[in-house]
Scaffold this motif. Sequence first.
Motif, PDB file in Angstrom:
ATOM      1  N   VAL A 138     -56.498   3.878 -30.149  1.00  0.00           N
ATOM      2  CA  VAL A 138     -55.594   3.855 -31.613  1.00  0.00           C
ATOM      3  C   VAL A 138     -57.147   4.068 -32.575  1.00  0.00           C
ATOM      4  CG1 VAL A 138     -55.702   1.573 -33.181  1.00  0.00           C
ATOM      5  CG2 VAL A 138     -54.305   1.300 -30.862  1.00  0.00           C
ATOM      6  N   ALA A 139     -57.155   4.468 -33.479  1.00  0.00           N
ATOM      7  CA  ALA A 139     -58.522   5.443 -33.845  1.00  0.00           C
ATOM      8  C   ALA A 139     -57.772   5.507 -34.958  1.00  0.00           C
ATOM      9  CB  ALA A 139     -57.475   7.243 -33.441  1.00  0.00           C
ATOM     10  N   ALA A 140     -58.905   5.550 -36.124  1.00  0.00           N
ATOM     11  CA  ALA A 140     -59.243   5.926 -37.106  1.00  0.00           C
ATOM     12  C   ALA A 140     -60.562   6.928 -38.084  1.00  0.00           C
ATOM     13  CB  ALA A 140     -59.794   4.127 -37.757  1.00  0.00           C
ATOM     14  N   ASP A 141     -59.897   7.335 -38.931  1.00  0.00           N
ATOM     15  CA  ASP A 141     -61.386   8.067 -39.637  1.00  0.00           C
ATOM     16  C   ASP A 141     -60.856   9.025 -38.871  1.00  0.00           C
ATOM     17  OD1 ASP A 141     -61.700   6.310 -41.333  1.00  0.00           O
ATOM     18  OD2 ASP A 141     -63.705   5.413 -40.475  1.00  0.00           O
ATOM     19  N   THR A 142     -60.289  10.033 -38.481  1.00  0.00           N
ATOM     20  CA  THR A 142     -60.505  11.102 -37.800  1.00  0.00           C
ATOM     21  C   THR A 142     -59.864  12.170 -39.091  1.00  0.00           C
ATOM     22  OG1 THR A 142     -57.531  11.037 -38.015  1.00  0.00           O
ATOM     23  CG2 THR A 142     -58.627  10.586 -35.550  1.00  0.00           C
ATOM     24  N   HIS A 143     -60.208  13.660 -38.431  1.00  0.00           N
ATOM     25  CA  HIS A 143     -60.015  14.804 -39.708  1.00  0.00           C
ATOM     26  C   HIS A 143     -59.034  15.072 -39.615  1.00  0.00           C
ATOM     27  CE1 HIS A 143     -63.878  15.427 -38.079  1.00  0.00           C
ATOM     28  NE2 HIS A 143     -63.664  15.876 -36.981  1.00  0.00           N
ATOM     29  N   ILE A 144     -58.579  15.244 -41.220  1.00  0.00           N
ATOM     30  CA  ILE A 144     -57.140  15.502 -42.130  1.00  0.00           C
ATOM     31  C   ILE A 144     -56.968  16.490 -41.925  1.00  0.00           C
ATOM     32  CG2 ILE A 144     -55.363  14.688 -43.806  1.00  0.00           C
ATOM     33  CD1 ILE A 144     -56.377  12.328 -42.173  1.00  0.00           C
ATOM     34  N   LEU A 145     -55.614  17.324 -41.257  1.00  0.00           N
ATOM     35  CA  LEU A 145     -55.275  18.705 -41.781  1.00  0.00           C
ATOM     36  C   LEU A 145     -55.142  19.248 -42.299  1.00  0.00           C
ATOM     37  CD1 LEU A 145     -54.258  19.300 -37.705  1.00  0.00           C
ATOM     38  CD2 LEU A 145     -56.633  19.450 -38.517  1.00  0.00           C
ATOM     39  N   ALA A 146     -55.280  20.119 -43.128  1.00  0.00           N
ATOM     40  CA  ALA A 146     -54.121  20.567 -44.383  1.00  0.00           C
ATOM     41  C   ALA A 146     -52.629  20.598 -44.711  1.00  0.00           C
ATOM     42  CB  ALA A 146     -55.240  21.610 -44.973  1.00  0.00           C
ATOM     43  N   GLU A 147     -52.360  20.514 -45.447  1.00  0.00           N
ATOM     44  CA  GLU A 147     -50.074  20.687 -45.211  1.00  0.00           C
ATOM     45  C   GLU A 147     -50.147  22.375 -45.556  1.00  0.00           C
ATOM     46  OE1 GLU A 147     -46.778  19.866 -47.565  1.00  0.00           O
ATOM     47  OE2 GLU A 147     -48.395  19.180 -48.884  1.00  0.00           O
ATOM     48  N   LEU A 148     -49.823  22.523 -44.509  1.00  0.00           N
ATOM     49  CA  LEU A 148     -49.201  23.485 -44.277  1.00  0.00           C
ATOM     50  C   LEU A 148     -47.815  23.862 -44.757  1.00  0.00           C
ATOM     51  CD1 LEU A 148     -49.410  24.695 -40.405  1.00  0.00           C
ATOM     52  CD2 LEU A 148     -51.153  25.130 -42.025  1.00  0.00           C
ATOM     53  N   PRO A 149     -47.090  25.573 -45.272  1.00  0.00           N
ATOM     54  CA  PRO A 149     -46.142  25.785 -46.007  1.00  0.00           C
ATOM     55  C   PRO A 149     -44.952  25.439 -45.044  1.00  0.00           C
ATOM     56  CG  PRO A 149     -47.434  27.806 -45.873  1.00  0.00           C
ATOM     57  CD  PRO A 149     -48.287  26.522 -45.414  1.00  0.00           C
ATOM     58  N   ALA A 150     -44.135  24.422 -45.292  1.00  0.00           N
ATOM     59  CA  ALA A 150     -42.742  24.129 -45.202  1.00  0.00           C
ATOM     60  C   ALA A 150     -41.637  24.751 -44.773  1.00  0.00           C
ATOM     61  CB  ALA A 150     -42.717  22.752 -45.736  1.00  0.00           C
ATOM     62  N   GLN A 151     -41.085  24.496 -44.164  1.00  0.00           N
ATOM     63  CA  GLN A 151     -39.601  25.634 -43.864  1.00  0.00           C
ATOM     64  C   GLN A 151     -38.760  24.581 -45.153  1.00  0.00           C
ATOM     65  OE1 GLN A 151     -38.339  25.127 -40.328  1.00  0.00           O
ATOM     66  NE2 GLN A 151     -36.508  26.385 -40.589  1.00  0.00           N
ATOM     67  N   ARG A 152     -38.057  25.512 -45.828  1.00  0.00           N
ATOM     68  CA  ARG A 152     -37.375  24.162 -47.360  1.00  0.00           C
ATOM     69  C   ARG A 152     -35.918  24.098 -46.681  1.00  0.00           C
ATOM     70  NH1 ARG A 152     -39.082  27.617 -52.896  1.00  0.00           N
ATOM     71  NH2 ARG A 152     -40.959  27.180 -52.983  1.00  0.00           N
ATOM     72  N   PRO A 153     -35.762  22.862 -47.221  1.00  0.00           N
ATOM     73  CA  PRO A 153     -33.956  22.336 -46.525  1.00  0.00           C
ATOM     74  C   PRO A 153     -33.619  23.340 -48.157  1.00  0.00           C
ATOM     75  CG  PRO A 153     -35.525  20.617 -47.769  1.00  0.00           C
ATOM     76  CD  PRO A 153     -36.418  21.514 -48.241  1.00  0.00           C
ATOM     77  N   HIS A 154     -31.977  23.289 -47.269  1.00  0.00           N
ATOM     78  CA  HIS A 154     -31.019  24.357 -48.030  1.00  0.00           C
ATOM     79  C   HIS A 154     -30.304  24.047 -48.787  1.00  0.00           C
ATOM     80  CE1 HIS A 154     -31.645  27.174 -44.474  1.00  0.00           C
ATOM     81  NE2 HIS A 154     -31.398  27.666 -44.284  1.00  0.00           N
ATOM     82  N   THR A 155     -30.074  24.167 -49.725  1.00  0.00           N
ATOM     83  CA  THR A 155     -29.089  23.630 -50.890  1.00  0.00           C
ATOM     84  C   THR A 155     -27.758  23.356 -50.670  1.00  0.00           C
ATOM     85  OG1 THR A 155     -30.475  24.224 -52.023  1.00  0.00           O
ATOM     86  CG2 THR A 155     -28.325  23.553 -54.040  1.00  0.00           C
ATOM     87  N   PHE A 156     -27.077  22.550 -50.346  1.00  0.00           N
ATOM     88  CA  PHE A 156     -26.015  21.831 -50.126  1.00  0.00           C
ATOM     89  C   PHE A 156     -24.822  22.045 -51.101  1.00  0.00           C
ATOM     90  CE2 PHE A 156     -28.109  21.122 -46.681  1.00  0.00           C
ATOM     91  CZ  PHE A 156     -27.963  22.038 -45.403  1.00  0.00           C
ATOM     92  N   ASN A 157     -23.545  22.991 -50.806  1.00  0.00           N
ATOM     93  CA  ASN A 157     -22.185  22.096 -51.348  1.00  0.00           C
ATOM     94  C   ASN A 157     -21.496  21.166 -51.052  1.00  0.00           C
ATOM     95  OD1 ASN A 157     -22.714  24.119 -54.326  1.00  0.00           O
ATOM     96  ND2 ASN A 157     -21.639  25.782 -52.837  1.00  0.00           N
ATOM     97  N   PHE A 158     -21.422  19.982 -51.694  1.00  0.00           N
ATOM     98  CA  PHE A 158     -20.512  18.800 -50.943  1.00  0.00           C
ATOM     99  C   PHE A 158     -19.426  18.781 -51.865  1.00  0.00           C
ATOM    100  CE2 PHE A 158     -25.629  18.164 -51.049  1.00  0.00           C
ATOM    101  CZ  PHE A 158     -25.186  17.699 -49.137  1.00  0.00           C
ATOM    102  N   GLY A 159     -18.561  18.965 -51.018  1.00  0.00           N
ATOM    103  CA  GLY A 159     -16.853  18.898 -51.651  1.00  0.00           C
ATOM    104  C   GLY A 159     -17.196  19.991 -53.236  1.00  0.00           C
ATOM    105  N   HIS A 160     -16.393  19.239 -53.585  1.00  0.00           N
ATOM    106  CA  HIS A 160     -16.179  19.760 -55.124  1.00  0.00           C
ATOM    107  C   HIS A 160     -18.154  19.411 -55.841  1.00  0.00           C
ATOM    108  CE1 HIS A 160     -11.736  19.873 -54.256  1.00  0.00           C
ATOM    109  NE2 HIS A 160     -12.143  18.652 -53.899  1.00  0.00           N
ATOM    110  N   GLU A 161     -18.637  19.421 -54.856  1.00  0.00           N
ATOM    111  CA  GLU A 161     -20.054  19.062 -56.279  1.00  0.00           C
ATOM    112  C   GLU A 161     -20.497  20.224 -55.779  1.00  0.00           C
ATOM    113  OE1 GLU A 161     -24.633  16.368 -56.113  1.00  0.00           O
ATOM    114  OE2 GLU A 161     -22.120  15.914 -55.404  1.00  0.00           O
ATOM    115  N   VAL A 162     -20.519  21.272 -56.957  1.00  0.00           N
ATOM    116  CA  VAL A 162     -21.781  22.285 -56.724  1.00  0.00           C
ATOM    117  C   VAL A 162     -22.746  22.801 -56.660  1.00  0.00           C
ATOM    118  CG1 VAL A 162     -20.646  24.958 -56.877  1.00  0.00           C
ATOM    119  CG2 VAL A 162     -18.748  23.687 -56.888  1.00  0.00           C
ATOM    120  N   ARG A 163     -23.675  23.028 -56.116  1.00  0.00           N
ATOM    121  CA  ARG A 163     -25.124  23.353 -56.317  1.00  0.00           C
ATOM    122  C   ARG A 163     -25.575  24.032 -56.071  1.00  0.00           C
ATOM    123  NH1 ARG A 163     -28.018  17.907 -53.422  1.00  0.00           N
ATOM    124  NH2 ARG A 163     -26.277  16.005 -54.571  1.00  0.00           N
ATOM    125  N   ARG A 164     -24.801  25.693 -55.154  1.00  0.00           N
ATOM    126  CA  ARG A 164     -25.219  26.176 -54.780  1.00  0.00           C
ATOM    127  C   ARG A 164     -23.804  27.756 -55.562  1.00  0.00           C
ATOM    128  NH1 ARG A 164     -24.135  29.396 -50.303  1.00  0.00           N
ATOM    129  NH2 ARG A 164     -23.419  26.852 -49.669  1.00  0.00           N
TER     130      ARG A 164
END
Length: 377
Positions: A138-164
């Motif tokens: 069990v640890a505390a006060d460890t070094h915090i790594l900066a966020e890296l560029p993340a993979q982006r979720p895709h935009t989905f069309n759900f049934g008749h709901e058109v988002r793309r």
Amino acid sequence: MNTQVDVHRDLHSEQGARRAEHPGRSANPLIKVRDLAWLEFEKPDLVRAEAFARAFGFSTVLHTADELHLRGTDTGSPCVIIRRGPHSRFVGPAFAAADKVDVERLASATGTKTRKLPEAIGGVAVDLTDPSGTPVRVAADTHILAELPAQRPHTFNFGHEVRRANTTQRPPCEPARVQRLGHVVLQSTKYMESLNWYLDHFGLIVSDFLYYPGQRERGPTMSFIRCDRGATPADHHTLAMVLGPANRYVHSAYQVCDLDAIAAGGEYLRESGYDRSWGIGRHVQGSQIFDYWRDPDGFMVEHYSDGDMFDNTLEPGWAPLTASGLAQWGPPATKDFLGMAPGREAVRELRSMLTAVRDDNEFGITRLRGLLKVARS
């Protein structure tokens, strides 16, 4: 006449506990950990380990002759620490405490001492051993790594709901980008003793209990356990524990952004020559979309997305443990996933069964019959 049976009926754990069954939490835990910080392994070939890690979707933080640190894109500590050793083995998990005071409180209550962690990690920790013999940090006060560029979720069309519109969907066949460590699953010959130890020491709470079919009166044999963050939702399980004939690592899971990342990342792993254990499917307990793989050292690892998040108001669900009930949809659980595929792991598990029923632990002959029934269900 054959009657069709809905194998998913009553498997979603809406049924709660009966009178006098385990409450799923400790009345007065020593501390409440914030999260699962990282997992530690030993492996003889760090170059081979890193090659799989990159194909699976990790980024390398540190690679020396004797140590390999792997991370996801989220801010925080490394997900996995691998040290060079004579043979491959799981060392143990490390949990993140809310602060240094909790580490000191835990050390005082258990008669142990805190210690500084190596500069590559930073912070302080207390090292304990659970009733199964697994080292737990069990640890505390460890070094915090900066966020890296993340993979982006895709935009989905759900049934008749058109988002793309006026644009195509073309997920590239590339490694899924791991965001973070989600959970670890451990098997224990002292399941109930170990479960209570984690609840009492770390303030974890149970999301779901599973029991062997026909043996509910003997108590649960698996639990999915989450961190208690009060009103802030936490992963359905950070730790899962299951009764079995040997004390061992079962698998660990790492979050990615969506189903396309899982599927396209899986194609990349397959084309790179790695072995799928089971998937793609959606779990019952936790609801995650999953895909399981074996690394070159035989350790099972999971890509997942869209997992349940619970706050501390939800009480545990109860359901029978069956092979068919492990997924809402997807292919049947494989022999490899269930530990029944021909090979060294299956032989070790069989030997453990023969030894366990003679040893002083919770896995007796009745439990062995229950486990065999689970594998056939």
